[in-house]
Design an enzyme around this catalytic site. Sequence first.
Site, PDB file in Angstrom:
ATOM      1  N   LYS A  56       0.707  -1.135  -0.376  1.00 26.70           N
ATOM      2  CA  LYS A  56       0.245  -0.079  -0.035  1.00 26.70           C
ATOM      3  C   LYS A  56       0.727   1.454  -0.100  1.00 26.70           C
ATOM      4  O   LYS A  56       0.453   2.446  -0.934  1.00 26.70           O
ATOM      5  CB  LYS A  56      -0.819  -0.333   1.005  1.00 26.70           C
ATOM      6  CG  LYS A  56      -1.748   1.151   1.422  1.00 26.70           C
ATOM      7  CD  LYS A  56      -1.996   1.605   3.363  1.00 26.70           C
ATOM      8  CE  LYS A  56      -0.664   2.137   3.578  1.00 26.70           C
ATOM      9  NZ  LYS A  56       0.098   3.369   2.101  1.00 26.70           N
ATOM     10  N   GLN A 100      -5.156  -0.686  10.125  1.00 23.01           N
ATOM     11  CA  GLN A 100      -4.911  -2.365   9.649  1.00 23.01           C
ATOM     12  C   GLN A 100      -5.166  -2.883  10.407  1.00 23.01           C
ATOM     13  O   GLN A 100      -4.829  -3.151  11.850  1.00 23.01           O
ATOM     14  CB  GLN A 100      -3.747  -2.478   9.036  1.00 23.01           C
ATOM     15  CG  GLN A 100      -3.180  -3.807   8.529  1.00 23.01           C
ATOM     16  CD  GLN A 100      -3.248  -4.190   6.874  1.00 23.01           C
ATOM     17  OE1 GLN A 100      -3.943  -2.902   6.509  1.00 23.01           O
ATOM     18  NE2 GLN A 100      -4.734  -5.174   7.007  1.00 23.01           N
ATOM     19  N   ASP A 123     -11.382   3.687   4.540  1.00 27.49           N
ATOM     20  CA  ASP A 123     -11.619   2.000   4.633  1.00 27.49           C
ATOM     21  C   ASP A 123     -13.196   2.174   4.223  1.00 27.49           C
ATOM     22  O   ASP A 123     -13.985   1.243   4.300  1.00 27.49           O
ATOM     23  CB  ASP A 123     -11.555   1.719   5.540  1.00 27.49           C
ATOM     24  CG  ASP A 123      -9.814   0.425   5.827  1.00 27.49           C
ATOM     25  OD1 ASP A 123     -10.131   0.421   4.195  1.00 27.49           O
ATOM     26  OD2 ASP A 123      -9.572   0.445   6.564  1.00 27.49           O
TER      27      ASP A 123
END
Length: 289
Positions: A56, A100, A123
Site C-alpha cells: 500500500k 490495519q 476504508d
Amino acid sequence: MTHPQKIIDGKAFAENLRKKIAAEVSALKSKSAKKPGLAVILVGHDPASEVYVRNKSKQTVEVGMENFEYKMPESVSEKELIAKINELNNNTKVHGILVQLPLPKHISESAVIDAIAPAKDVDGFHAVNRGHLTAGIDSLVPCTPLGCLMMIKDRLGDDISGKNAVVIGKSNIVGKPMAQLLLNEGCTVTVCHSKTKDIKDFTTKADILVVAVGRPNMVKRDWVKQGACVIDVGINRLETGKLTGDVDYNDCFETSAYITPVPGGVGPMTIACLLANTLKAFKRIERVN
Ligand code: NAP
C-alpha cells in the site's frame, strides 16, 4: 472460443485505475498547494498485514500521494491508539486514515474505527459512511466491494439495474456493503450466508454472483446461471501453498460470461480503490475538483 474479455484481469484493471489516479493527482497540483496524504497505522507484527501495508505504501507513493506510516507495538493501549487517530484527524496533510485490521484482542475495533473522522475514513467502515451507503448518499465505500462493482460495470455496462444479483457472505467488510452497492444500482439482491438453505436455488438465478465466504472452491458449475458475471472475493491458501478462491474457477469457466481468477482478480483492486477513496477524500476536504 473464449471471449477475450471473459477473464476479468484485476491486475491490469488495478494498474489502469492507478494510472488514472496518478494523472488526476498530477493535474490537481495546479489547483491546490497540497497533495493527497494517506496515513496507515499498523499495530503489531502480523506478517500478512505487514505485506499489505508495504504494498500500500509503495503504491501510494507511486501515484504521487504522500504516505504516512505508523507502527505501534502489539502492547499499545486502545487509548494510545485513539490518541494517534485524533492527532491524524487534526493533521491537515492527512486526508485518509486506515487502521490495519485485525487489531490485538484487548483493543475494540469498533471503538477505533469510530474514532476516525468520517471524512478521512478511506476504508468506509465508520458508522456514518455505512449509514450514507445504506441511505444511498455518496460516501466513502469499503474498498473491496467498490472494486468488485467497478469490474462488474466494466463488463455489464454502467446500467445494471434490473439484474438479479446474489452475494454469498454477509460480513461487514465485504458481503453487506457489496449487497448495498448492488441494491443502490437497482439490482434485485439476495444475500446468502451460512444459514441459507439450498443456496444453489438462489445462485442459479443470478446474473451477477459475488462470493465472499472463505471456503475454497465452494461454488461449482451447477450453481452458476449460464452467462453470469462471477466475482470471486475469496482468498484461501491450500495445504499445497497454492492460493485459490471460493469459486471453482475451472469448473465454472464455461458457464460464466465473465469471471475473476484468484489470484489476480479482486485482490489487486482493493489497494487501487483505497487510493481512489483517498483522492475522493482529498477533493472533498480541500474542496478541489
Ligand atoms: P467473514 O467475515 O469470515 O465472512 C464470511 C461469510 O461467509 C459470513 O457471512 C458467513 O456466514 C458466510 N459463510 C460461511 N460459511 C458459509 C457457507 N458454507 N455457505 C454460505 N455462506 C457461508 O469473511 P470476509 O472477511 O467477508 O472474507 C471472505 C473471503 O474474502 C475470505 O476468503 C477473505 O480472505 C476474502 N477477502 C478478500 C479480499 C480481497 O481484497 N480480495 C478482501 C477481504 C476479504 P455467517 O455470517 O452466517 O457466518
